[in-house]
Design an enzyme around this catalytic site. Structure first.
Site, short mmCIF file in Angstrom:
data_model
loop_
_atom_site.label_atom_id
_atom_site.label_comp_id
_atom_site.label_asym_id
_atom_site.label_seq_id
_atom_site.Cartn_x
_atom_site.Cartn_y
_atom_site.Cartn_z
N GLU A 286 0.88 -1.28 0.12
CA GLU A 286 0.05 -0.05 -0.01
C GLU A 286 0.79 1.09 0.01
OE1 GLU A 286 -2.70 -0.07 3.22
OE2 GLU A 286 -2.85 2.00 2.98
N CYS B 16 -1.82 8.83 3.36
CA CYS B 16 -1.52 8.58 2.11
C CYS B 16 -2.94 8.88 1.22
CB CYS B 16 -1.16 7.25 1.86
SG CYS B 16 -1.97 5.98 2.47
C1 UN1 Z 1 -2.06 5.68 5.13
O1 UN1 Z 1 -1.92 6.97 5.32
O2 UN1 Z 1 -0.71 5.20 5.02
O3 UN1 Z 1 -8.43 6.47 5.26
C2 UN1 Z 1 -3.11 4.81 4.81
C3 UN1 Z 1 -7.17 6.90 5.58
C4 UN1 Z 1 -6.22 5.91 6.31
C5 UN1 Z 1 -5.08 6.01 5.45
C6 UN1 Z 1 -3.83 5.11 5.85
N1 UN1 Z 1 -6.73 4.73 6.27
O4 UN1 Z 1 -7.06 8.09 5.97
#
Ligand code: UN1
Length: 511
Positions: free
Chosen positions: A271, A305
């Protein structure tokens, strides 16, 4: 940004932990290794404050950890699913019982705000309970397949072996544990490499895992630098799979190392980054756009992210949206993460701060700085002012900027197809926001932009476990989505057993 009433009960608890110094090291078969040299951990909001000491793992300790997890697999993958699921649920209970300390650690080591830290513990608990429940559904018994009379066909899911779980600092508890809990409940053992910036939280979490009843050999912890620890993990023949969250560049490096492995073709669950946009057409409600864009871009200091980076606004309403964004940004409070008055805190470290400030300076020369939220006076932390910068298009951005910077682009109705093509041309595909009261148009855009998570007429961060399965495509990740019903399936190997029942004189009619 958030309902402040939720934070009050935690302030006293935070105070109680404010002078604590934590310690971390590799954990191998339940024993913390403190023989390597140590480095201090400082608070991103107040770098002069010491939070604790970390004894990093080296290549040698990493190999010992892999050997221990490898030996542990023999028993763990035979452990009944009920036992593995109960251990996860016990861990969820322990996280709740220790939430004060974990929140204090998130605030002090990661510089997360009080509300973000509360949410972080909640999400870690949700991951444990969700994967326990999913595990029971998937692994309880082999699936009986239809087939010809006289034969039985069963399909079962089994752990693959040792999983390397490599996690980021921005969700030092939730993603760290989300990866590990999925791997473990699926019957794998784990060597976990936390981000260097958040080793203390990781170490405390592993201690709670052992207390919850996970056997010593199933979870090994190796804090340390990616160049040494991460590389050792991706090259070792005993690693049966890698689960990684972090930058796209690192994911590619891991993939390359795995491709060179002689003994097996090994899965990577990655991810990674994004270049997330929000498309706002002229039918959108400007007040709602401003609220959701500010939250999506600046919550967690933009260090998600999923965060919004490029806001596309149709020209008819652009002036109004900009005015409201400036007003909302003027209200944002940047400050110490432990203070419940702060909407956002610092970024993770000095390197991140320098990179973001350099980007603001550079891109403002090519675009127009529309607004910058003032920083608190007299502070020494790694703060970056929330910034709104108008640019011509997403193509002006060469890489993801992981911080509180929102780029704004005006477009004309006739340019919508080009906007969609430009967003797709980045190759990333994580989150997309759409604001429109034209439901048909919103649905069409939602289908044309290639992303993993689309949010219509709301903010585009904070995916909930089991509700909004989260993950991207293209340069943003491999899937399957974390917190979704297909996630565990990538952590297992499948075994089909076909048994000719007539050969041993069995009664085929019994089927
Ligand atoms: C990350 O920032 O590495 O939906 C992923 C969201 C979080 C993001 C996680 N689950 O903002």
């Amino acid at each position: 940004l958030h309902m402040s009433c939720m934070r009050e009960p935690f302030l006293a608890a935070l105070e109680a932990w404010s002078n604590n110094e934590w310690q971390a090291g590799a954990v191998i078969n339940g024993v913390t290794q403190l023989d390597t040299s140590s480095r201090p951990v400082n608070c991103p909001a107040q770098p002069q404050e010491l939070v604790g000491q970390v004894h990093d793992a080296d290549r040698n300790l990493t190999e010992l950890a892999i050997a221990a997890a490898h030996a542990g697999f023999a028993n763990w993958h035979k452990t009944p699913i009920e036992h593995r699921a109960v251990a996860l649920e016990k861990l969820a209970d322990l996280l709740e019982q220790h939430s004060d300390e974990l929140i204090a650690l998130c605030v002090r080591e990661a510089g997360k705000t009080l509300q973000d830290s509360i949410d972080e513990v909640r999400e870690a608990v949700d991951f444990c309970r969700y994967y326990a429940q999913q595990g029971r559904a998937l692994f309880a018994k082999p699936q009986l397949m239809p087939g010809p009379t006289g034969e039985s066909n069963t399909l079962s899911l089994e752990g693959r072996g040792v999983f390397a779980c490599i996690s980021p600092w921005n969700f030092p508890l939730a993603i760290f544990l989300g990866q590990i809990s999925a791997a473990l409940v699926a019957g794998n053992t784990v060597v976990a490499k936390p981000a260097e910036q958040t080793s203390l939280i990781a170490h405390r979490t592993v201690a709670l895992m052992l207390e919850a009843g996970f056997p010593n050999e199933v979870i090994q912890l190796v804090p340390g630098p990616g160049a040494e620890v991460g590389q050792t993990l991706s090259e070792d023949e005993r690693i049966a799979g890698v689960c990684f969250t972090g930058s796209t560049a690192t994911a590619k490096r891991i993939n390359l190392a795995l491709a060179n492995r002689a003994g097996a073709i090994v899965p990577l669950i990655a991810e990674t980054g994004g270049q997330n946009a929000m498309i706002v057409d002229s039918t959108a409600l400007p007040e709602q756009v401003a609220k959701d864009a500010v939250q999506s871009a600046f919550a967690s200091a933009g260090q998600r992210c999923s965060a919004l980076r490029v806001l596309y606004v149709q020209d008819d309403i652009a002036e109004r949206v900009i005015e409201l964004l400036q007003g909302a940004m003027a209200e944002l409070r940047v400050g110490l993460p432990a203070s419940y008055a702060s909407d956002l805190g610092p970024v993770i470290d000095s390197a991140a701060q320098q990179k973001l400030l350099a980007h603001i300076e550079h891109i403002s020369e090519h675009g127009k700085l529309l607004y910058q939220t003032p920083l608190p006076s007299k502070q020494s932390g790694y703060f970056v002012p929330p910034s709104l910068i108008e640019i011509d298009g997403i193509k002006q951005l060469t890489e993801e900027q992981f911080g509180p910077i929102l780029h704004l682009v005006r477009y004309k109705a006739s340019q919508l197809e080009q906007v969609i093509a430009d967003i797709n041309s980045t190759g990333f595909g994580l989150t997309l926001g759409i604001h429109s009261r034209n439901e048909g148009l919103a649905q069409r855009i939602a289908k044309q932009v290639r992303v993993g998570n689309v949010y219509i007429n709301r903010n585009q961060i904070g995916a909930m476990v089991g509700v909004q399965p989260f993950g991207g495509q293209g340069l943003s990740g491999t899937g399957p989505k974390a917190g979704g019903p297909h996630y565990l399936q990538r952590f297992v190997t499948e075994r089909t057993v076909t048994n000719n029942l007539t050969a041993i004189g069995g009664n085929a009619n019994l089927l």
